[in-house]
Design a protein around this motif. Structure first.
Motif, PDB file in Angstrom:
ATOM      1  N   LYS A  26       0.752  -1.124   0.168  1.00 24.53           N
ATOM      2  CA  LYS A  26       0.011  -0.055  -0.026  1.00 24.53           C
ATOM      3  C   LYS A  26       1.001   1.435   0.052  1.00 24.53           C
ATOM      4  CE  LYS A  26      -2.640  -0.861   3.547  1.00 24.53           C
ATOM      5  NZ  LYS A  26      -3.896  -0.956   4.483  1.00 24.53           N
ATOM      6  N   PHE A  29       2.334   1.191  -3.594  1.00 23.32           N
ATOM      7  CA  PHE A  29       1.181   1.474  -4.598  1.00 23.32           C
ATOM      8  C   PHE A  29       0.122   2.185  -4.079  1.00 23.32           C
ATOM      9  CE2 PHE A  29       3.836  -2.163  -5.955  1.00 23.32           C
ATOM     10  CZ  PHE A  29       4.137  -1.692  -7.258  1.00 23.32           C
ATOM     11  N   GLN A  31      -2.677   3.283  -5.125  1.00 26.18           N
ATOM     12  CA  GLN A  31      -4.131   2.913  -5.582  1.00 26.18           C
ATOM     13  C   GLN A  31      -4.548   1.422  -5.080  1.00 26.18           C
ATOM     14  OE1 GLN A  31      -1.104   2.947  -7.421  1.00 26.18           O
ATOM     15  NE2 GLN A  31      -1.261   1.922  -9.585  1.00 26.18           N
ATOM     16  N   LEU A  32      -3.661   0.730  -4.315  1.00 28.73           N
ATOM     17  CA  LEU A  32      -4.113  -0.490  -3.618  1.00 28.73           C
ATOM     18  C   LEU A  32      -4.596  -0.135  -2.060  1.00 28.73           C
ATOM     19  CD1 LEU A  32      -0.935  -2.734  -4.305  1.00 28.73           C
ATOM     20  CD2 LEU A  32      -3.213  -2.759  -5.509  1.00 28.73           C
ATOM     21  N   ASP A  36      -8.250  -4.898  -1.994  1.00 25.23           N
ATOM     22  CA  ASP A  36      -7.359  -5.470  -3.015  1.00 25.23           C
ATOM     23  C   ASP A  36      -6.678  -6.365  -2.475  1.00 25.23           C
ATOM     24  OD1 ASP A  36      -8.601  -3.577  -5.009  1.00 25.23           O
ATOM     25  OD2 ASP A  36      -7.304  -2.068  -4.236  1.00 25.23           O
ATOM     26  N   ILE A  51      -4.923  -7.689  -7.655  1.00 22.38           N
ATOM     27  CA  ILE A  51      -3.835  -6.547  -7.769  1.00 22.38           C
ATOM     28  C   ILE A  51      -3.309  -6.522  -9.216  1.00 22.38           C
ATOM     29  CG2 ILE A  51      -1.269  -6.440  -7.128  1.00 22.38           C
ATOM     30  CD1 ILE A  51      -1.711  -8.185  -4.605  1.00 22.38           C
ATOM     31  N   LYS A  54      -5.988  -3.903 -10.615  1.00 19.35           N
ATOM     32  CA  LYS A  54      -5.717  -2.634 -10.036  1.00 19.35           C
ATOM     33  C   LYS A  54      -4.362  -1.695 -10.687  1.00 19.35           C
ATOM     34  CE  LYS A  54      -7.655   0.041  -6.942  1.00 19.35           C
ATOM     35  NZ  LYS A  54      -8.944  -0.156  -6.434  1.00 19.35           N
ATOM     36  N   LEU A  55      -3.254  -2.654 -10.599  1.00 20.35           N
ATOM     37  CA  LEU A  55      -1.971  -1.883 -11.077  1.00 20.35           C
ATOM     38  C   LEU A  55      -2.058  -2.087 -12.576  1.00 20.35           C
ATOM     39  CD1 LEU A  55       0.265  -3.519  -8.543  1.00 20.35           C
ATOM     40  CD2 LEU A  55      -0.951  -1.237  -8.332  1.00 20.35           C
ATOM     41  N   SER A  56      -2.758  -2.651 -13.481  1.00 20.96           N
ATOM     42  CA  SER A  56      -2.722  -3.079 -15.068  1.00 20.96           C
ATOM     43  C   SER A  56      -1.387  -3.708 -15.193  1.00 20.96           C
ATOM     44  CB  SER A  56      -2.668  -1.499 -15.626  1.00 20.96           C
ATOM     45  OG  SER A  56      -3.956  -0.992 -15.405  1.00 20.96           O
ATOM     46  N   LYS A  57      -1.295  -4.816 -14.453  1.00 22.08           N
ATOM     47  CA  LYS A  57       0.174  -5.619 -14.554  1.00 22.08           C
ATOM     48  C   LYS A  57      -0.276  -6.878 -14.942  1.00 22.08           C
ATOM     49  CE  LYS A  57       3.134  -2.695 -12.530  1.00 22.08           C
ATOM     50  NZ  LYS A  57       4.024  -1.739 -13.529  1.00 22.08           N
ATOM     51  N   VAL A  62       3.037  -8.871 -11.340  1.00 26.27           N
ATOM     52  CA  VAL A  62       2.433  -9.073  -9.933  1.00 26.27           C
ATOM     53  C   VAL A  62       3.026 -10.069  -9.166  1.00 26.27           C
ATOM     54  CG1 VAL A  62       0.466  -9.495  -8.433  1.00 26.27           C
ATOM     55  CG2 VAL A  62       0.190  -8.370 -10.772  1.00 26.27           C
TER      56      VAL A  62
END
Length: 72
Positions: A26, A29, A31-32, A36, A51, A54-57, A62
């Protein structure tokens, strides 16, 4: 023909103190959110998917992020 549907997808298991790792994630990142990072033992794939979304990974990215966090 022998095919492996999981080829390229490594198995991932949470090790160590997940509460501490999730706090670090957190911080790293913003945004987490707690939702999440909610983790039920044995449901690593669901965690990776949340995850990643949320992270576009992708899954491998991840897993690398989580593995790096587990090493801290």
């Amino acid at each position: 023909m022998d095919t492996d549907h999981n080829k390229g997808q490594e198995t991932f298991k949470i090790t160590g103190d997940w509460e501490q790792q999730s706090r670090q994630l957190k911080e790293q990142f913003f945004q987490l959110k707690d939702s999440d990072l909610f983790f039920d033992k044995g449901k690593e794939n669901e965690l990776l998917e949340r995850i990643g979304n949320k992270l576009s990974k992708n899954r491998e990215e991840v897993i690398k992020i989580l593995n790096d966090t587990q090493l801290l």
